[in-house]
Design an enzyme around this catalytic site. Sequence first.
Site, mmCIF file in Angstrom:
data_model
loop_
_atom_site.group_PDB
_atom_site.id
_atom_site.type_symbol
_atom_site.label_atom_id
_atom_site.label_comp_id
_atom_site.label_asym_id
_atom_site.label_seq_id
_atom_site.Cartn_x
_atom_site.Cartn_y
_atom_site.Cartn_z
ATOM 1 N N GLU A 175 42.644 41.427 41.369
ATOM 2 C CA GLU A 175 42.215 40.020 41.308
ATOM 3 C C GLU A 175 43.252 39.159 40.598
ATOM 4 O O GLU A 175 43.233 39.024 39.374
ATOM 5 C CB GLU A 175 40.852 39.895 40.608
ATOM 6 C CG GLU A 175 40.371 38.439 40.545
ATOM 7 C CD GLU A 175 39.010 38.245 39.863
ATOM 8 O OE1 GLU A 175 38.452 39.223 39.345
ATOM 9 O OE2 GLU A 175 38.520 37.110 39.848
ATOM 10 N N LYS A 217 41.241 40.432 45.677
ATOM 11 C CA LYS A 217 40.262 39.381 45.343
ATOM 12 C C LYS A 217 41.016 38.135 44.905
ATOM 13 O O LYS A 217 41.308 37.941 43.715
ATOM 14 C CB LYS A 217 39.322 39.889 44.230
ATOM 15 C CG LYS A 217 38.336 38.842 43.736
ATOM 16 C CD LYS A 217 37.224 39.450 42.904
ATOM 17 C CE LYS A 217 36.343 38.366 42.295
ATOM 18 N NZ LYS A 217 35.108 38.866 41.705
HETATM 19 C C1 5MM Z 1 31.740 37.336 36.740
HETATM 20 O O1 5MM Z 1 32.773 36.736 35.979
HETATM 21 C C2 5MM Z 1 33.967 37.497 35.769
HETATM 22 C C3 5MM Z 1 34.598 37.095 34.487
HETATM 23 O O2 5MM Z 1 33.964 37.504 33.394
HETATM 24 P P1 5MM Z 1 34.744 37.358 31.985
HETATM 25 O O3 5MM Z 1 35.543 36.075 32.030
HETATM 26 O O4 5MM Z 1 33.636 37.328 31.029
HETATM 27 O O5 5MM Z 1 35.608 38.562 31.875
HETATM 28 C C4 5MM Z 1 35.064 37.094 36.745
HETATM 29 O O6 5MM Z 1 36.174 37.953 36.651
HETATM 30 C C5 5MM Z 1 34.575 37.095 38.122
HETATM 31 O O7 5MM Z 1 34.383 38.405 38.573
HETATM 32 C C6 5MM Z 1 35.539 36.400 39.056
HETATM 33 O O8 5MM Z 1 36.270 35.366 38.440
HETATM 34 C C7 5MM Z 1 34.754 35.800 40.181
HETATM 35 O O9 5MM Z 1 33.712 35.029 39.636
HETATM 36 P P2 5MM Z 1 33.477 33.588 40.247
HETATM 37 O O10 5MM Z 1 32.343 33.037 39.416
HETATM 38 O O11 5MM Z 1 34.771 32.848 40.075
HETATM 39 O O12 5MM Z 1 33.116 33.850 41.698
#
Ligand code: 5MM
Length: 337
Positions: A175, A217
């Site tokens: 990601e 991702k």
């Molecule tokens: C679910 O949120 C994840 C981040 O958590 P932390 O910042 O607490 O580590 C994040 O990595 C998430 O998996 C991705 O950014 C995708 O989430 P969104 O909300 O952007 O779809």
Amino acid sequence: MTELNKIALQILSNGKGILAADESTATMTKRLDSVKVHSDENNRLLFRQTLFSSSSMSKCIGGVILYDETIRQKTSNGKTIPELINSSGSLAGIKVDTGTKILAGSKEEKITEGLDGLRERLNDYYELGARFTKWRGVFLISEDYPSHLSINANSHALARYAALVQEAGMVPIIEPEVLMDGNHTAKDCMNKTSKVIKKCYEELDLNKVDLTGTILKPNMILPGADCSEQISNEEIAELTLECLKKNVPSEVPGIAFLSGGQNEIEATANLNEINKKNNTGFIMTYSYGRALQQSALKFWSKDINNIIGTQEIFDHRAKMCTLAAQGKWSKNLENKK
Ligand code: 5MM
């Protein structure tokens, strides 16, 4: 077909996507604070267990990304969380980075940490039932950012992580998130995201990662949150597809987008357009956190014991995202619940 390629396809095929429920305790506390629910271990478990036992899990959700706390928790009837997820045919995944710190040598950019001791932690997570993992590299965007230093350091970490994960028999989600914050145009986002993704694949190659057993991702190509540029879903889809087609090697089985601050409808509409125009050969689906959970969380916060009502909201969102992952969504379906 290798075992890792099979796992990746099981997660992503047939319109299925990923539920990113891997918020760290700090982030989950922010989310719960925003809807005035106390953030303790039980409430975090209750909300997540409510989603993971929804009926859409079997039709829509190929994998759930968990946080360390959650993968070790048990439901009220004694099942572990990975067992609950597996019972609907979905796979459990785990976030294995330990978060970001300021990157030495840069004023405000971040580096993701967690490589020390990772090999041992991965064996532990496999034993707990994880079959895939996630590591997020974060990139600021502005005229000067992301710097070469940030691109090099974060791509290198992502690749070393991915190699270790494959050694442990799991599929790494890679990601690299170019953030939406800023006043950059979509074209800027396209240029900077292309640089980041290109570098990631150079590092993955160097680290001998088998790309057929990985999932990318990325962010979609969007104007910054503070940019006045008006851009259609069609244009977003075209730019996103162009960027990925140019920079992602064809062995990669699939791409699961993050939502990155788009609201639920935007994230669904953009994914739908991407799939209507998809000429890349990659599966294009979702790995959403906020864009899958927001409405469900808001509803749940009004009565945390209303499990069925919360699941209905989540099921609707998951169904819409799965339609979008097949290019079959349209706005009027949003009202037919
Ligand atoms: C679910 O949120 C994840 C981040 O958590 P932390 O910042 O607490 O580590 C994040 O990595 C998430 O998996 C991705 O950014 C995708 O989430 P969104 O909300 O952007 O779809």
